[in-house]
Design a protein around this motif. Sequence first.
Motif, PDB file in Angstrom:
ATOM      1  N   VAL A  41       0.829  -1.210   0.000  1.00  0.00           N
ATOM      2  CA  VAL A  41       0.000   0.000   0.000  1.00  0.00           C
ATOM      3  C   VAL A  41       0.863   1.259   0.000  1.00  0.00           C
ATOM      4  O   VAL A  41       0.544   2.245  -0.666  1.00  0.00           O
ATOM      5  CB  VAL A  41      -0.962  -0.012   1.211  1.00  0.00           C
ATOM      6  N   ASN A  42       1.977   1.218   0.723  1.00  0.00           N
ATOM      7  CA  ASN A  42       2.838   2.392   0.830  1.00  0.00           C
ATOM      8  C   ASN A  42       3.983   2.396  -0.180  1.00  0.00           C
ATOM      9  O   ASN A  42       4.857   3.259  -0.123  1.00  0.00           O
ATOM     10  CB  ASN A  42       3.369   2.521   2.263  1.00  0.00           C
ATOM     11  N   ARG A  43       3.946   1.432  -1.108  1.00  0.00           N
ATOM     12  CA  ARG A  43       4.926   1.354  -2.195  1.00  0.00           C
ATOM     13  C   ARG A  43       6.365   1.431  -1.685  1.00  0.00           C
ATOM     14  O   ARG A  43       7.170   2.239  -2.137  1.00  0.00           O
ATOM     15  CB  ARG A  43       4.668   2.441  -3.233  1.00  0.00           C
ATOM     16  N   LEU A  44       6.663   0.546  -0.741  1.00  0.00           N
ATOM     17  CA  LEU A  44       7.985   0.544  -0.121  1.00  0.00           C
ATOM     18  C   LEU A  44       8.956  -0.425  -0.785  1.00  0.00           C
ATOM     19  O   LEU A  44      10.057  -0.623  -0.298  1.00  0.00           O
ATOM     20  CB  LEU A  44       7.852   0.207   1.375  1.00  0.00           C
ATOM     21  N   GLY A  45       8.550  -1.056  -1.859  1.00  0.00           N
ATOM     22  CA  GLY A  45       9.439  -1.970  -2.557  1.00  0.00           C
ATOM     23  C   GLY A  45       9.277  -3.403  -2.084  1.00  0.00           C
ATOM     24  O   GLY A  45       8.302  -3.760  -1.436  1.00  0.00           O
ATOM     25  N   LYS A  46      10.269  -4.206  -2.426  1.00  0.00           N
ATOM     26  CA  LYS A  46      10.209  -5.632  -2.102  1.00  0.00           C
ATOM     27  C   LYS A  46      10.366  -5.847  -0.603  1.00  0.00           C
ATOM     28  O   LYS A  46      11.085  -5.118   0.075  1.00  0.00           O
ATOM     29  CB  LYS A  46      11.304  -6.386  -2.843  1.00  0.00           C
ATOM     30  N   LEU A  47       9.692  -6.880  -0.119  1.00  0.00           N
ATOM     31  CA  LEU A  47       9.728  -7.244   1.291  1.00  0.00           C
ATOM     32  C   LEU A  47      10.186  -8.691   1.407  1.00  0.00           C
ATOM     33  O   LEU A  47       9.685  -9.563   0.694  1.00  0.00           O
ATOM     34  CB  LEU A  47       8.329  -7.098   1.910  1.00  0.00           C
ATOM     35  N   THR A  48      11.126  -8.951   2.283  1.00  0.00           N
ATOM     36  CA  THR A  48      11.562 -10.312   2.559  1.00  0.00           C
ATOM     37  C   THR A  48      10.553 -10.942   3.505  1.00  0.00           C
ATOM     38  O   THR A  48      10.347 -10.452   4.616  1.00  0.00           O
ATOM     39  CB  THR A  48      12.965 -10.320   3.206  1.00  0.00           C
ATOM     40  N   LEU A  49       9.897 -12.017   3.037  1.00  0.00           N
ATOM     41  CA  LEU A  49       8.877 -12.665   3.860  1.00  0.00           C
ATOM     42  C   LEU A  49       9.436 -13.823   4.682  1.00  0.00           C
ATOM     43  O   LEU A  49       8.849 -14.213   5.682  1.00  0.00           O
ATOM     44  CB  LEU A  49       7.744 -13.187   2.974  1.00  0.00           C
ATOM     45  N   TRP A  50      10.561 -14.381   4.230  1.00  0.00           N
ATOM     46  CA  TRP A  50      11.126 -15.521   4.952  1.00  0.00           C
ATOM     47  C   TRP A  50      12.611 -15.330   5.089  1.00  0.00           C
ATOM     48  O   TRP A  50      13.266 -15.059   4.082  1.00  0.00           O
ATOM     49  CB  TRP A  50      10.823 -16.827   4.193  1.00  0.00           C
ATOM     50  N   PRO A  51      13.183 -15.430   6.225  1.00  0.00           N
ATOM     51  CA  PRO A  51      12.518 -15.581   7.510  1.00  0.00           C
ATOM     52  C   PRO A  51      11.851 -14.272   7.937  1.00  0.00           C
ATOM     53  O   PRO A  51      12.279 -13.187   7.526  1.00  0.00           O
ATOM     54  CB  PRO A  51      13.641 -15.977   8.461  1.00  0.00           C
ATOM     55  N   LEU A  52      10.825 -14.406   8.747  1.00  0.00           N
ATOM     56  CA  LEU A  52      10.027 -13.249   9.169  1.00  0.00           C
ATOM     57  C   LEU A  52      10.894 -12.175   9.821  1.00  0.00           C
ATOM     58  O   LEU A  52      10.644 -10.984   9.640  1.00  0.00           O
ATOM     59  CB  LEU A  52       8.909 -13.685  10.117  1.00  0.00           C
TER      60      LEU A  52
END
Length: 137
Positions: A41-52
């Motif tokens: 929603v805030n267009r912050l780019g890629k997010l690493t989902l693993w590991p949390l």
Amino acid sequence: DTEQSKRQLDELNKFLRSRGFLPEPPERGVMLAALAKFFHVNRLGKLTLWPLGKGLAQAFRATAGPPPEGGWKPDPGDLILVQPRCPPRAQRQSSAATANFTKFAYGGGPYLTRCSDDLVQRVLQQLGFLQDGHLKE
């Protein structure tokens, strides 16, 4: 430092709750979806989902800095994080964490989609269970 990590997590929880990404009262197992929606929603780019923990570190850094132009956007309320899983492969896993990651990786990976009347049909189609709107035989 464990105390600092706990403080950062508490601040992040409060930040995400104040923008509607986390429910009040808190629920178990919703942080991953909250982070994915917040970053999208805030267009912050890629997010690493693993590991949390890596995703949480990204979120700490993002929220500690200045907000994007126009300010932080709240949860629109119509996004769903789909996390397809498949059974672990027959090969032996070196750890429970590896087995959990494998279930997600072979499931096609998580993705965000809009909540709508045809949500179930769209998810089943994406997972390959439907063809032309009908269950595959």
